[in-house]
Scaffold this motif. Structure first.
Motif, PDB file in Angstrom:
ATOM      1  N   THR A 151       0.897  -1.019  -0.088  1.00 49.33           N
ATOM      2  CA  THR A 151      -0.070   0.093   0.079  1.00 49.33           C
ATOM      3  C   THR A 151       0.983   1.107   0.086  1.00 49.33           C
ATOM      4  O   THR A 151       2.074   1.125   0.491  1.00 49.33           O
ATOM      5  CB  THR A 151      -0.941   0.042   1.419  1.00 49.33           C
ATOM      6  N   ALA A 152       0.262   2.371  -0.303  1.00 49.25           N
ATOM      7  CA  ALA A 152       0.853   3.540  -0.339  1.00 49.25           C
ATOM      8  C   ALA A 152       1.823   3.860   0.962  1.00 49.25           C
ATOM      9  O   ALA A 152       3.057   4.119   1.153  1.00 49.25           O
ATOM     10  CB  ALA A 152       0.105   4.794  -0.589  1.00 49.25           C
ATOM     11  N   ALA A 153       1.137   3.737   2.190  1.00 46.24           N
ATOM     12  CA  ALA A 153       1.508   3.958   3.309  1.00 46.24           C
ATOM     13  C   ALA A 153       2.889   2.912   3.657  1.00 46.24           C
ATOM     14  O   ALA A 153       3.757   3.454   4.065  1.00 46.24           O
ATOM     15  CB  ALA A 153       0.592   3.620   4.497  1.00 46.24           C
ATOM     16  N   GLU A 154       2.526   1.708   3.213  1.00 41.31           N
ATOM     17  CA  GLU A 154       3.808   0.613   3.547  1.00 41.31           C
ATOM     18  C   GLU A 154       4.994   1.124   2.763  1.00 41.31           C
ATOM     19  O   GLU A 154       6.194   0.901   3.096  1.00 41.31           O
ATOM     20  CB  GLU A 154       3.107  -0.709   3.182  1.00 41.31           C
ATOM     21  N   ILE A 155       4.588   1.590   1.444  1.00 42.09           N
ATOM     22  CA  ILE A 155       5.803   2.084   0.443  1.00 42.09           C
ATOM     23  C   ILE A 155       6.547   3.109   1.137  1.00 42.09           C
ATOM     24  O   ILE A 155       7.821   3.125   1.307  1.00 42.09           O
ATOM     25  CB  ILE A 155       5.187   2.265  -0.802  1.00 42.09           C
ATOM     26  N   LEU A 156       5.726   4.128   1.715  1.00 41.80           N
ATOM     27  CA  LEU A 156       6.530   5.448   2.112  1.00 41.80           C
ATOM     28  C   LEU A 156       7.291   4.903   3.752  1.00 41.80           C
ATOM     29  O   LEU A 156       8.189   5.653   3.785  1.00 41.80           O
ATOM     30  CB  LEU A 156       5.455   6.360   2.489  1.00 41.80           C
ATOM     31  N   ASN A 157       7.103   3.816   4.234  1.00 41.53           N
ATOM     32  CA  ASN A 157       7.564   3.369   5.514  1.00 41.53           C
ATOM     33  C   ASN A 157       8.719   2.578   5.368  1.00 41.53           C
ATOM     34  O   ASN A 157       9.435   2.095   6.319  1.00 41.53           O
ATOM     35  CB  ASN A 157       6.814   2.994   6.398  1.00 41.53           C
ATOM     36  N   HIS A 158       8.816   1.849   4.093  1.00 44.35           N
ATOM     37  CA  HIS A 158       9.749   1.145   3.796  1.00 44.35           C
ATOM     38  C   HIS A 158      11.262   1.613   3.537  1.00 44.35           C
ATOM     39  O   HIS A 158      11.327   2.632   3.039  1.00 44.35           O
ATOM     40  CB  HIS A 158       9.520   0.191   2.459  1.00 44.35           C
ATOM     41  N   ASP A 159      12.087   0.673   4.088  1.00 41.28           N
ATOM     42  CA  ASP A 159      13.509   1.296   3.716  1.00 41.28           C
ATOM     43  C   ASP A 159      14.047   0.680   2.287  1.00 41.28           C
ATOM     44  O   ASP A 159      14.852  -0.064   2.036  1.00 41.28           O
ATOM     45  CB  ASP A 159      14.640   0.434   4.819  1.00 41.28           C
ATOM     46  N   VAL A 160      13.744   1.926   1.330  1.00 40.56           N
ATOM     47  CA  VAL A 160      14.028   1.290   0.208  1.00 40.56           C
ATOM     48  C   VAL A 160      15.407   1.629  -0.172  1.00 40.56           C
ATOM     49  O   VAL A 160      15.910   0.873  -1.127  1.00 40.56           O
ATOM     50  CB  VAL A 160      13.195   2.365  -0.805  1.00 40.56           C
ATOM     51  N   ALA A 161      16.053   2.559   0.475  1.00 37.27           N
ATOM     52  CA  ALA A 161      17.635   2.717   0.206  1.00 37.27           C
ATOM     53  C   ALA A 161      18.210   1.469   0.738  1.00 37.27           C
ATOM     54  O   ALA A 161      19.157   0.983  -0.133  1.00 37.27           O
ATOM     55  CB  ALA A 161      18.283   4.104   1.128  1.00 37.27           C
ATOM     56  N   GLY A 162      17.951   0.740   1.722  1.00 38.60           N
ATOM     57  CA  GLY A 162      18.506  -0.500   1.939  1.00 38.60           C
ATOM     58  C   GLY A 162      18.313  -1.464   1.015  1.00 38.60           C
ATOM     59  O   GLY A 162      19.357  -2.058   0.919  1.00 38.60           O
ATOM     60  N   HIS A 163      17.062  -1.606   0.755  1.00 40.62           N
ATOM     61  CA  HIS A 163      16.801  -2.511  -0.458  1.00 40.62           C
ATOM     62  C   HIS A 163      17.768  -2.415  -1.723  1.00 40.62           C
ATOM     63  O   HIS A 163      18.258  -3.305  -2.196  1.00 40.62           O
ATOM     64  CB  HIS A 163      15.516  -2.515  -0.534  1.00 40.62           C
ATOM     65  N   ARG A 164      17.876  -1.152  -1.940  1.00 37.37           N
ATOM     66  CA  ARG A 164      18.453  -0.716  -2.982  1.00 37.37           C
ATOM     67  C   ARG A 164      20.052  -1.169  -2.962  1.00 37.37           C
ATOM     68  O   ARG A 164      20.601  -1.318  -3.917  1.00 37.37           O
ATOM     69  CB  ARG A 164      18.477   0.965  -3.228  1.00 37.37           C
ATOM     70  N   ARG A 165      20.529  -0.942  -1.600  1.00 38.83           N
ATOM     71  CA  ARG A 165      22.122  -1.367  -1.482  1.00 38.83           C
ATOM     72  C   ARG A 165      22.071  -2.908  -1.784  1.00 38.83           C
ATOM     73  O   ARG A 165      23.135  -3.274  -2.349  1.00 38.83           O
ATOM     74  CB  ARG A 165      22.458  -0.894  -0.047  1.00 38.83           C
ATOM     75  N   HIS A 166      21.272  -3.784  -1.371  1.00 42.88           N
ATOM     76  CA  HIS A 166      21.220  -4.947  -1.629  1.00 42.88           C
ATOM     77  C   HIS A 166      21.176  -5.254  -3.000  1.00 42.88           C
ATOM     78  O   HIS A 166      21.840  -6.328  -3.545  1.00 42.88           O
ATOM     79  CB  HIS A 166      20.082  -6.007  -0.852  1.00 42.88           C
ATOM     80  N   ILE A 167      20.384  -4.690  -3.692  1.00 47.12           N
ATOM     81  CA  ILE A 167      20.093  -5.017  -5.278  1.00 47.12           C
ATOM     82  C   ILE A 167      21.505  -4.588  -5.850  1.00 47.12           C
ATOM     83  O   ILE A 167      22.004  -5.315  -6.743  1.00 47.12           O
ATOM     84  CB  ILE A 167      19.194  -4.341  -5.728  1.00 47.12           C
ATOM     85  N   ASN A 168      21.919  -3.382  -5.479  1.00 44.23           N
ATOM     86  CA  ASN A 168      23.222  -2.812  -6.181  1.00 44.23           C
ATOM     87  C   ASN A 168      24.141  -4.000  -5.929  1.00 44.23           C
ATOM     88  O   ASN A 168      25.148  -4.274  -6.980  1.00 44.23           O
ATOM     89  CB  ASN A 168      23.671  -1.766  -5.641  1.00 44.23           C
TER      90      ASN A 168
END
Ligand code: SF4
Length: 282
Positions: A151-168
């Motif tokens: 959901t929008a609220a869940e997306i805004l609360n997720h650590d996207v930067a951390g996920h991005r580091r893993h993907i990178n």
């Protein structure tokens, strides 16, 4: 170079390209831009561009470059616009629902990052050289796809930067696997050719760049005519006004349509099958 793995039952490569017909003009509203060589005037985030019509169509779409909006001509949302418009908000238009506007405009750039990751993972998983890490790439792709469905609220609360580091990290491993079997180019004369190198205006006409790591390199206005860039990692490389005429980019790693759109080239530039010759090269 490419294998034919089944990547996801739900994800299609078409989902990772902008479909403006299904988007509420989000990039033209949510994102800010500053007057520069790429934009003709200033605009703050969350404000509709004055060229955007009430039908969410750009009034100068056919003449973006001529009218000073090259930044728009090279922008790629990787399908985040239609995802936010049609999936996250289930077809609710921000124009008719003022209460969701701010949240929607915050979600959009995060979704853009997640769809960009999906696009790179989609490519990585199809490289036969990446077979040793296929399992972790598949898991990462599934996890990233699942994030886009929060959901929008869940997306805004997720650590996207951390996920991005893993993907990178996984993309780096993919790059090393692809480039590993080819001689890496490091130095040409006084030029150091490598990750993040400053190669602005560099004269590299005809150079064999296979296996080079040009991640994040500054190649603005570089002369890359007739270069061989098969197996060259180009993720995040700045190719604005670089001349790719006659270059061979088949099999290059993590090259995007947006990068090509920002560069110069010709109809005899060889591209990966998923990318197309930009209109202004013809
Ligand atoms: S110029 Fe057109 S494409 Fe660019 S932000 Fe404005 S409406 Fe959107």
């Amino acid at each position: 170079m490419l294998s034919n793995q089944i990547i996801s039952k739900n994800l299609d490569i078409k989902d990772l390209h902008a479909d403006c017909e299904k988007c509420f003009g989000l990039c033209c509203v949510a994102l800010p831009y500053a007057k520069s060589a790429d934009f003709a005037f200033n605009k703050s985030g969350g404000t509709p561009c004055r060229n955007l019509g009430p039908d969410n169509r750009c009034g100068i779409h056919q003449d973006l470059r001529e009218k000073g909006f090259r930044g728009c001509a090279v922008y790629e949302c990787f399908g985040a616009g239609q995802k936010v418009s049609q999936y996250t908000y289930n077809g609710l238009d921000w124009r008719e629902n003022p209460k969701i506007q701010n949240e929607m405009f915050e979600v959009f750039p995060i979704m853009q990052q997640m769809h960009e990751m999906l696009s790179y993972l989609y490519e990585a998983i199809q490289r036969k050289e990446a077979k040793p890490i296929f399992g972790v790439l598949q898991t990462a792709l599934d996890e990233t796809e699942a994030l886009t469905k929060l959901t929008a609220a869940e997306i805004l609360n997720h650590d996207v930067a951390g996920h991005r580091r893993h993907i990178n990290e996984l993309l780096l491993q993919t790059s090393e696997l692809v480039r590993g079997s080819v001689k890496s180019v490091r130095v040409k004369g006084k030029l150091k050719i490598g990750r993040g190198s400053d190669l602005i205006g560099a004269k590299l006409n005809g150079v064999d760049l296979r296996g080079a790591n040009l991640r994040g390199a500054l190649l603005i206005a570089a002369d890359l005519r007739n270069t061989d860039m098969r197996t060259t990692d180009l993720i995040g490389a700045d190719l604005r006004d670089a001349n790719l005429s006659g270059a061979n980019l088949v099999g290059s790693i993590f090259l995007t349509q947006a990068q090509l759109n920002s560069a110069m080239g010709s109809v005899d530039t060889k591209l990966p099958p998923t990318l197309t010759i930009p209109k202004h090269w013809k």
